[in-house]
Design a protein around this motif. Structure first.
Motif, PDB file in Angstrom:
ATOM      1  N   UNK A  12       0.801  -1.203   0.129  1.00 35.73           N
ATOM      2  CA  UNK A  12      -0.143   0.045   0.047  1.00 35.73           C
ATOM      3  C   UNK A  12       0.823   1.406   0.016  1.00 35.73           C
ATOM      4  N   UNK A  13       1.703   1.171   0.876  1.00 40.49           N
ATOM      5  CA  UNK A  13       2.841   2.155   0.828  1.00 40.49           C
ATOM      6  C   UNK A  13       3.657   2.692  -0.673  1.00 40.49           C
ATOM      7  N   UNK A  14       4.105   1.658  -1.192  1.00 33.61           N
ATOM      8  CA  UNK A  14       4.592   1.743  -2.448  1.00 33.61           C
ATOM      9  C   UNK A  14       3.760   2.149  -3.440  1.00 33.61           C
ATOM     10  N   UNK A  15       2.561   1.574  -3.561  1.00 38.61           N
ATOM     11  CA  UNK A  15       1.543   1.953  -4.572  1.00 38.61           C
ATOM     12  C   UNK A  15       1.225   3.746  -4.265  1.00 38.61           C
ATOM     13  N   UNK A  16       1.326   4.091  -3.009  1.00 40.07           N
ATOM     14  CA  UNK A  16       0.662   5.388  -2.799  1.00 40.07           C
ATOM     15  C   UNK A  16       1.979   6.055  -3.435  1.00 40.07           C
ATOM     16  N   UNK A  17       3.139   5.756  -3.171  1.00 37.22           N
ATOM     17  CA  UNK A  17       4.251   6.729  -3.484  1.00 37.22           C
ATOM     18  C   UNK A  17       4.332   6.787  -5.218  1.00 37.22           C
ATOM     19  N   UNK A  18       4.186   5.562  -5.736  1.00 36.20           N
ATOM     20  CA  UNK A  18       3.935   5.266  -7.081  1.00 36.20           C
ATOM     21  C   UNK A  18       2.741   6.148  -7.796  1.00 36.20           C
ATOM     22  N   UNK A  19       1.687   6.473  -6.893  1.00 37.76           N
ATOM     23  CA  UNK A  19       0.611   7.074  -7.470  1.00 37.76           C
ATOM     24  C   UNK A  19       0.955   8.747  -7.467  1.00 37.76           C
ATOM     25  N   UNK A  20       1.651   8.945  -6.633  1.00 38.46           N
ATOM     26  CA  UNK A  20       2.169  10.571  -6.753  1.00 38.46           C
ATOM     27  C   UNK A  20       2.983  10.800  -7.817  1.00 38.46           C
ATOM     28  N   UNK A  21       3.979   9.866  -8.033  1.00 41.15           N
ATOM     29  CA  UNK A  21       5.116   9.988  -9.004  1.00 41.15           C
ATOM     30  C   UNK A  21       4.220   9.651 -10.474  1.00 41.15           C
ATOM     31  N   UNK A  22       3.477   8.812 -10.467  1.00 39.37           N
ATOM     32  CA  UNK A  22       2.755   8.395 -11.913  1.00 39.37           C
ATOM     33  C   UNK A  22       1.728   9.505 -12.252  1.00 39.37           C
ATOM     34  N   UNK A  23       1.433  10.650 -11.450  1.00 46.83           N
ATOM     35  CA  UNK A  23       0.522  11.550 -11.966  1.00 46.83           C
ATOM     36  C   UNK A  23       1.245  12.301 -12.884  1.00 46.83           C
ATOM     37  N   UNK A  24       2.662  12.458 -12.813  1.00 45.62           N
ATOM     38  CA  UNK A  24       3.415  13.296 -13.822  1.00 45.62           C
ATOM     39  C   UNK A  24       3.302  12.686 -15.070  1.00 45.62           C
ATOM     40  N   UNK A  25       3.128  11.473 -15.609  1.00 46.88           N
ATOM     41  CA  UNK A  25       3.122  10.770 -16.492  1.00 46.88           C
ATOM     42  C   UNK A  25       1.647  10.817 -16.993  1.00 46.88           C
ATOM     43  N   UNK A  26       1.311  11.879 -17.542  1.00 49.40           N
ATOM     44  CA  UNK A  26      -0.213  12.098 -18.379  1.00 49.40           C
ATOM     45  C   UNK A  26      -1.297  11.610 -17.270  1.00 49.40           C
TER      46      UNK A  26
END
Length: 110
Positions: A12-26
């Motif tokens: 859950x923690x990793x997915x949360x971090x990736x969601x913030x990073x992934x918002x920059x990819x369109x």
């Protein structure tokens, strides 16, 4: 009795971090990761609430859920921004920097 780590707490923690990073990819990867983080956090919270004395690491779940929510909000904002850009200045202008500059000057009235 020794406490065991909560199932999917780190995920859950990793997915949360990736969601913030992934918002920059369109916006789309961030949206997907954020929704997964929120759903997994809900399941982990239910598991924890049944027997809180058995599990450790609930802080990871809370932090991951919060980051997932932030990632979803940022991703939705990014998707809306790209939809606005596409409808306002068009795909051609989005691919050509000079044409985009011209269209943006027209929008600003300069």
């Amino acid at each position: 009795m020794e406490k065991q780590p909560i199932p999917n707490g780190t995920l859950v923690l990793v997915m949360g971090i990736l969601s913030i990073i992934g918002c920059c990819c369109y916006g789309l990867p961030g949206l997907i990761f954020g929704i997964v983080a929120i759903v997994l956090a809900g399941k982990a919270t239910k598991t924890y609430m049944l027997a809180p004395e058995t599990y450790s690491g609930f802080g990871n779940v809370k932090a991951g859920k919060i980051m997932g929510i932030i990632g979803v909000v940022l991703s939705i904002a990014m998707v809306l921004f790209y939809v606005w850009m596409y409808t306002t200045i068009g795909l051609e202008a989005m691919q050509d920097p000079q044409l985009m500059e011209l269209k943006m000057q027209e929008l600003l009235g300069q």
